[in-house]
Design a protein around this motif. Structure first.
Motif, PDB file in Angstrom:
ATOM      1  N   LYS A   1       0.835  -1.215   0.000  1.00 14.83           N
ATOM      2  CA  LYS A   1       0.000   0.000   0.000  1.00 14.83           C
ATOM      3  C   LYS A   1       0.860   1.251   0.000  1.00 14.83           C
ATOM      4  O   LYS A   1       0.569   2.233  -0.673  1.00 14.83           O
ATOM      5  CB  LYS A   1      -0.917  -0.009   1.238  1.00 14.83           C
ATOM      6  CG  LYS A   1      -1.957  -1.117   1.188  1.00 14.83           C
ATOM      7  CD  LYS A   1      -2.776  -1.137   2.476  1.00 14.83           C
ATOM      8  CE  LYS A   1      -3.790  -2.286   2.435  1.00 14.83           C
ATOM      9  NZ  LYS A   1      -4.533  -2.402   3.704  1.00 14.83           N
ATOM     10  N   ARG A   2       1.944   1.225   0.758  1.00 16.72           N
ATOM     11  CA  ARG A   2       2.797   2.403   0.833  1.00 16.72           C
ATOM     12  C   ARG A   2       3.529   2.641  -0.496  1.00 16.72           C
ATOM     13  O   ARG A   2       3.649   3.775  -0.953  1.00 16.72           O
ATOM     14  CB  ARG A   2       3.828   2.241   1.961  1.00 16.72           C
ATOM     15  CG  ARG A   2       3.253   2.382   3.341  1.00 16.72           C
ATOM     16  CD  ARG A   2       2.635   3.779   3.538  1.00 16.72           C
ATOM     17  NE  ARG A   2       3.607   4.842   3.287  1.00 16.72           N
ATOM     18  CZ  ARG A   2       3.295   5.988   2.709  1.00 16.72           C
ATOM     19  NH1 ARG A   2       2.052   6.230   2.326  1.00 16.72           N
ATOM     20  NH2 ARG A   2       4.221   6.909   2.513  1.00 16.72           N
ATOM     21  N   VAL A   3       3.977   1.578  -1.124  1.00 13.50           N
ATOM     22  CA  VAL A   3       4.678   1.738  -2.407  1.00 13.50           C
ATOM     23  C   VAL A   3       3.727   2.308  -3.454  1.00 13.50           C
ATOM     24  O   VAL A   3       4.088   3.187  -4.250  1.00 13.50           O
ATOM     25  CB  VAL A   3       5.254   0.378  -2.873  1.00 13.50           C
ATOM     26  CG1 VAL A   3       5.716   0.448  -4.332  1.00 13.50           C
ATOM     27  CG2 VAL A   3       6.428  -0.014  -1.986  1.00 13.50           C
ATOM     28  N   PHE A   4       2.474   1.790  -3.402  1.00  9.70           N
ATOM     29  CA  PHE A   4       1.473   2.311  -4.346  1.00  9.70           C
ATOM     30  C   PHE A   4       1.222   3.802  -4.101  1.00  9.70           C
ATOM     31  O   PHE A   4       1.176   4.608  -5.035  1.00  9.70           O
ATOM     32  CB  PHE A   4       0.160   1.531  -4.191  1.00  9.70           C
ATOM     33  CG  PHE A   4      -0.942   2.027  -5.077  1.00  9.70           C
ATOM     34  CD1 PHE A   4      -0.959   1.729  -6.444  1.00  9.70           C
ATOM     35  CD2 PHE A   4      -1.962   2.839  -4.562  1.00  9.70           C
ATOM     36  CE1 PHE A   4      -1.969   2.201  -7.255  1.00  9.70           C
ATOM     37  CE2 PHE A   4      -2.969   3.320  -5.380  1.00  9.70           C
ATOM     38  CZ  PHE A   4      -2.972   2.995  -6.725  1.00  9.70           C
ATOM     39  N   ALA A   5       1.081   4.179  -2.845  1.00 10.05           N
ATOM     40  CA  ALA A   5       0.826   5.583  -2.495  1.00 10.05           C
ATOM     41  C   ALA A   5       2.010   6.464  -2.878  1.00 10.05           C
ATOM     42  O   ALA A   5       1.831   7.572  -3.401  1.00 10.05           O
ATOM     43  CB  ALA A   5       0.550   5.695  -0.988  1.00 10.05           C
TER      44      ALA A   5
ATOM     45  N   LYS B   1       2.103   6.939  -6.581  1.00 10.88           N
ATOM     46  CA  LYS B   1       1.016   7.763  -7.127  1.00 10.88           C
ATOM     47  C   LYS B   1       1.066   9.214  -6.643  1.00 10.88           C
ATOM     48  O   LYS B   1       0.755  10.146  -7.394  1.00 10.88           O
ATOM     49  CB  LYS B   1      -0.324   7.125  -6.745  1.00 10.88           C
ATOM     50  CG  LYS B   1      -1.517   7.725  -7.481  1.00 10.88           C
ATOM     51  CD  LYS B   1      -2.765   6.910  -7.200  1.00 10.88           C
ATOM     52  CE  LYS B   1      -3.946   7.498  -7.983  1.00 10.88           C
ATOM     53  NZ  LYS B   1      -5.179   6.728  -7.710  1.00 10.88           N
ATOM     54  N   TYR B   2       1.447   9.412  -5.365  1.00  7.76           N
ATOM     55  CA  TYR B   2       1.287  10.756  -4.791  1.00  7.76           C
ATOM     56  C   TYR B   2       2.589  11.407  -4.323  1.00  7.76           C
ATOM     57  O   TYR B   2       2.569  12.503  -3.781  1.00  7.76           O
ATOM     58  CB  TYR B   2       0.347  10.691  -3.577  1.00  7.76           C
ATOM     59  CG  TYR B   2      -1.015  10.158  -3.918  1.00  7.76           C
ATOM     60  CD1 TYR B   2      -1.903  10.886  -4.729  1.00  7.76           C
ATOM     61  CD2 TYR B   2      -1.423   8.924  -3.437  1.00  7.76           C
ATOM     62  CE1 TYR B   2      -3.155  10.385  -5.036  1.00  7.76           C
ATOM     63  CE2 TYR B   2      -2.672   8.416  -3.746  1.00  7.76           C
ATOM     64  CZ  TYR B   2      -3.540   9.153  -4.534  1.00  7.76           C
ATOM     65  OH  TYR B   2      -4.777   8.662  -4.844  1.00  7.76           O
ATOM     66  N   SER B   3       3.717  10.755  -4.469  1.00  2.80           N
ATOM     67  CA  SER B   3       4.946  11.294  -3.888  1.00  2.80           C
ATOM     68  C   SER B   3       5.300  12.680  -4.440  1.00  2.80           C
ATOM     69  O   SER B   3       5.854  13.516  -3.748  1.00  2.80           O
ATOM     70  CB  SER B   3       6.118  10.331  -4.134  1.00  2.80           C
ATOM     71  OG  SER B   3       6.310  10.167  -5.531  1.00  2.80           O
TER      72      SER B   3
END
Length: 377
Positions: free
Chosen positions: A113-117, A120-122
């Motif tokens: 979930k963190r890698v996806f976030a 996408k949003y970094s």
């Protein structure tokens, strides 16, 4: 793909994972004891090899053979205990590994979930925080929150690295433990074969003693010599014996009421008898009690251990000083569980016996009939 890459990076991270477990300490201690017993067995085997080159059978040869049998039995017990410890270790490691894998799975889900976030949003979050903040304090709070999230991500990655490293070490430990069990099982089988061979050799020698007249006479003479040496040992003990307070006259006062040293059947009585092992005619200075294998031997009166070792013709022998000139002797023991100078109370277990117990009572160095002192059967 990103998760696999992250996992590969984590595997390369070296992290200290704590000290050795108490169980592993016990296993290493047992292994040192096994090595020590094996060393003792090697020396006995070498001595037996030298004795076997002689053409005649002697008590020394028989004593060495019986010592080899006893040490091999002890080695087998230790090997069995070591295998049990290894099995416990495998069970514990397997449980720990399951728990670690469970924690790894939980953290992998979080990381996904963190890698996806992050993917996408970094790039959006910092700019959004800058553009939508109404004032400097709000911008500062948002920047602080982003930093805390970043630290939490680093902590999660560190935990994953630790768990993966632990899992790898546990798997390696399992391989080592299973390999060691296979080695111990092979060694156990070899010792069982060696034990059976030694017992067969003893049977052949005993048969020879019983059948060959000259051999029988020689062993009979050696038994007499051995008993003379025992008599001399007791005479020496009497000359340097310290009085034991509180035990005066215990055996005299309890004559005919002493507890039995072991439960069993008397197969050789006091006086002229046939030796139960060698079948030689001898003047028995005590009694021989047939027992069930592994029977516990107990001291018949309070006293102090003055001898606890092998003695040719007597096997493992314990001598207990009861004061005022009384000694009790416990021979042909399988194991000895006391030490010289140990103070014993009546009924204290001092060892075990598998075949028969040779028991004597000595008064001022001279053997007396134990059946006159023990309680009626």
């Amino acid at each position: 793909m990103k998760i696999k890459l992250l996992t590969a990076i984590l595997l390369s991270v070296g992290i200290g994972l704590g000290a050795q477990s108490p169980l592993e300490d016990s296993i290493q201690l047992f292994q040192r004891q096994l090595d020590s017993i094996q060393n003792k067995l090697d020396k006995i085997s070498a001595h037996l090899g030298e004795l076997a080159q002689r053409e005649t059978v002697t008590l020394t040869q028989l004593d060495a053979l019986q010592k080899k049998i006893a040490v091999t039995q002890e080695l087998l017990k230790r090997l069995t205990a070591q295998i049990e410890l290894r099995n416990r270790e495998i069970s514990e490691i397997t449980t720990q590994l399951l728990e670690i894998n469970k924690q790894i799975q939980q953290r992998q889900e979080l990381l996904k979930k963190r890698v996806f976030a992050i993917y996408k949003y970094s790039r959006v979050f910092p700019l959004q925080a800058l553009l939508t903040s109404k004032n400097i304090p709000e911008l500062y709070r948002r920047a602080l929150n982003l930093r805390l999230i970043s630290r939490q991500d680093k902590k999660l990655i560190f935990e994953m690295a630790t768990l993966i490293k632990q899992a790898e070490q546990k798997r390696q430990s399992l391989l080592v433990a299973r390999s060691d069990i296979e080695r111990l099982q092979r060694e156990t089988q070899e010792k069982q074969v060696a034990l059976e061979s030694a017992r067969n050799e003893e049977t052949v020698i005993l048969k020879r003693i019983r059948q060959e007249k000259e051999t029988n006479k020689r062993i009979e003479q050696e038994l007499k010599t051995s008993r003379d040496k025992l008599q001399q040992l007791i005479t020496d003990l009497l000359s340097r014996r310290a009085r034991i307070s509180g035990n005066e006259n215990y055996i005299e006062q309890n004559k005919g009421k002493l507890i039995w040293p072991v439960s069993g059947t008397v197969i050789a009585r006091f006086g002229s008898q046939t030796h139960p092992r060698y079948r030689t005619k001898t003047n028995n200075p005590g009694i021989d009690i047939k027992v069930r294998p592994g029977a516990s031997v107990q001291v018949v009166a309070p006293g102090k251990v003055v001898y606890a070792d092998r003695f040719i013709g007597y096997g493992n022998l314990i001598i207990v000083d009861h004061g005022v000139g009384y000694y009790t002797l416990y021979g042909n023991l399988t194991t000895i569980s006391t030490i010289v100078n140990a103070e014993l109370s009546t009924g204290t277990s001092i060892g075990t016996v598998d075949d028969y117990l040779h028991f004597e009572i000595r008064k001022e160095g001279q053997p007396v009939n134990p059946l006159e002192y023990l309680a009626p059967e």
